[in-house]
Write a protein that holds these residues in place. Structure first.
Motif, PDB file in Angstrom:
ATOM      1  N   ASP A  65      -4.667  -3.349  -1.033  1.00 31.06           N
ATOM      2  CA  ASP A  65      -3.996  -2.226  -0.181  1.00 31.06           C
ATOM      3  C   ASP A  65      -3.686  -1.613  -1.407  1.00 31.06           C
ATOM      4  OD1 ASP A  65      -4.308  -3.530   2.151  1.00 31.06           O
ATOM      5  OD2 ASP A  65      -2.144  -4.351   2.284  1.00 31.06           O
ATOM      6  N   GLU A  71      -0.719   4.044   0.481  1.00 32.02           N
ATOM      7  CA  GLU A  71       0.761   3.267   0.899  1.00 32.02           C
ATOM      8  C   GLU A  71       1.495   3.240  -0.336  1.00 32.02           C
ATOM      9  OE1 GLU A  71       0.672   0.141   4.297  1.00 32.02           O
ATOM     10  OE2 GLU A  71      -1.428   0.082   3.059  1.00 32.02           O
ATOM     11  N   ASP A  75       6.333   0.260   1.113  1.00 36.62           N
ATOM     12  CA  ASP A  75       5.931  -0.010   2.204  1.00 36.62           C
ATOM     13  C   ASP A  75       4.771  -1.279   2.482  1.00 36.62           C
ATOM     14  OD1 ASP A  75       6.917   2.205   3.462  1.00 36.62           O
ATOM     15  OD2 ASP A  75       5.246   3.383   2.830  1.00 36.62           O
ATOM     16  N   LYS A  79       5.303  -4.716   4.432  1.00 35.75           N
ATOM     17  CA  LYS A  79       4.172  -5.221   5.127  1.00 35.75           C
ATOM     18  C   LYS A  79       4.128  -6.745   5.116  1.00 35.75           C
ATOM     19  CE  LYS A  79      -0.918  -4.616   5.593  1.00 35.75           C
ATOM     20  NZ  LYS A  79      -1.884  -4.000   5.114  1.00 35.75           N
TER      21      LYS A  79
END
Length: 283
Positions: A65, A71, A75, A79
Motif C-alpha cells: 500500500d 495513502e 490511514d 486500515k
C-alpha cells in the motif's frame, strides 16, 4: 486430511480479515479446537507464533500500500488496526527493518511474506511410541498462576514458575504429597477457557492443599500418552512438535477440549524421563 483442511480454512479466514480485528476464538472454531490448542498447533507447524504470522501478513500488505498508493501512513496504520502511529511504526520496522516513511525512497528494500498453506509432509520413518488411555478425573495440588489468552505471552511465565518451584523447595514438597496416578511432577496447562486459563506445577494426590497451594480437578478424558527422555526443555519441546506435526494429522484423533499435561518421571533436566499427555477424541 480433514484436520489440515480446517487449518487452511482458518488461514483463509485470516486473509479475508487482515484489515479487521482477528479473534483467536473464531479461528479456533473454524479449526475445530480451543484457541489455546489452535495457537499451539499453529506455532509448531508454522515455526512462528500466530500473532507474529498475522503481524507479518499485515505489514507485508501495508508495504505494498505504501509503495503503490498515495495513502497517508496514518490511514494505512488505521486500515490494519493500529490506532497509534508509534505502534504501527514499531510493527513495520520489526518486519521490514525500515520505517514506513522510507518505503517510497528509491531502492528501499521491504519483505514479502506470502500466506501459509499447510500440507502433510512425508518424512523419514521414525517411530513414535504412544498409548491411548481413558482416565477418570484427576485431582491435583500445587502452585498455579493465570495464563494469557495469547500463547506466546506465557513463554516467560512458565519457565519462571519452574525456577521459583526449584528455588523455594516446592518440588520435593510436592513429591512427598504424590499418591495418585499419574505418578510424577506435573506441568498442567489448562488454558482452554481464555478467561480463566491457568498453569499448574503440581502432583496428583488426595492430600490436602498446603498453604500457598491450589487444588484443581481435571475432568475425565481420553488421553494420547507419549513417553520421552533427554535434556529438557529441548527434548520435551521436540516431542510435542512431533506429536502435532507428525502424529495428530494422520492419527484419526483430534484435540479434545482439555488441558495438556507433562509428567516428569525423572526430574533431572539433564537426563529427564517424561510423558506428554494430550486430550483426544475420535474424529
Amino acid at each position: 486430511m480433514e484436520w489440515i483442511e480446517r487449518l487452511n480454512d482458518a488461514i483463509r479466514f485470516i486473509e479475508d480479515h487482515l484489515t479487521d480485528e482477528i479473534g483467536y476464538q473464531e479461528l479456533a472454531k473454524i479449526a475445530g479446537c480451543s484457541a489455546y490448542h489452535f495457537q499451539r498447533m499453529f506455532a509448531y507447524m508454522a515455526g512462528m507464533p500466530l500473532s507474529e504470522y498475522i503481524r507479518r501478513r499485515k505489514m507485508s500488505l501495508a508495504a505494498v500500500d505504501l509503495q503503490s498508493g498515495d495513502e497517508k501512513i496514518i490511514d494505512i496504520a488505521l486500515k490494519y488496526g493500529y490506532n497509534s502511529p508509534t505502534a504501527f511504526n514499531r510493527a513495520f520496522q520489526s518486519v521490514h527493518g525500515i520505517a514506513p516513511s522510507l518505503v517510497k525512497n528509491e531502492g528501499a528494500s521491504v519483505k514479502s511474506f506470502p500466506p501459509i498453506k499447510f500440507t502433510i509432509m512425508v518424512k523419514g520413518a521414525q517411530e513414535m511410541n504412544y498409548r491411548i488411555e481413558k482416565k477418570e478425573e484427576i485431582r491435583i495440588v500445587g502452585m498455579a498462576k493465570p495464563m494469557y489468552a495469547e500463547l506466546e505471552k506465557n513463554f516467560e511465565i512458565v519457565p519462571q514458575m519452574w525456577q521459583e518451584a526449584a528455588v523455594t523447595g516446592l518440588i520435593p514438597k510436592l513429591a512427598g504429597m504424590m499418591n495418585s496416578q499419574p505418578m510424577g511432577i506435573l506441568g498442567v496447562c489448562d488454558c482452554n477457557d481464555p478467561e480463566h486459563g491457568r498453569y499448574y506445577i503440581a502432583v496428583a494426590t488426595s492430600a490436602e492443599a498446603k498453604e500457598g497451594m491450589e487444588e484443581h480437578v481435571i475432568p475425565s478424558f481420553t488421553w494420547a500418552i507419549f513417553p520421552g527422555e533427554g535434556v529438557c526443555p529441548q527434548a520435551i519441546q521436540e516431542l510435542e512438535q512431533r506429536i502435532v506435526t507428525e502424529w495428530l494429522p494422520t492419527s484419526g484423533y483430534e484435540y479434545d477440549n482439555g488441558p495438556d499435561i507433562e509428567v516428569y518421571l525423572e526430574p533431572d533436566p539433564q537426563n529427564s524421563k517424561f510423558e506428554v499427555w494430550i486430550p483426544v477424541v475420535k474424529k
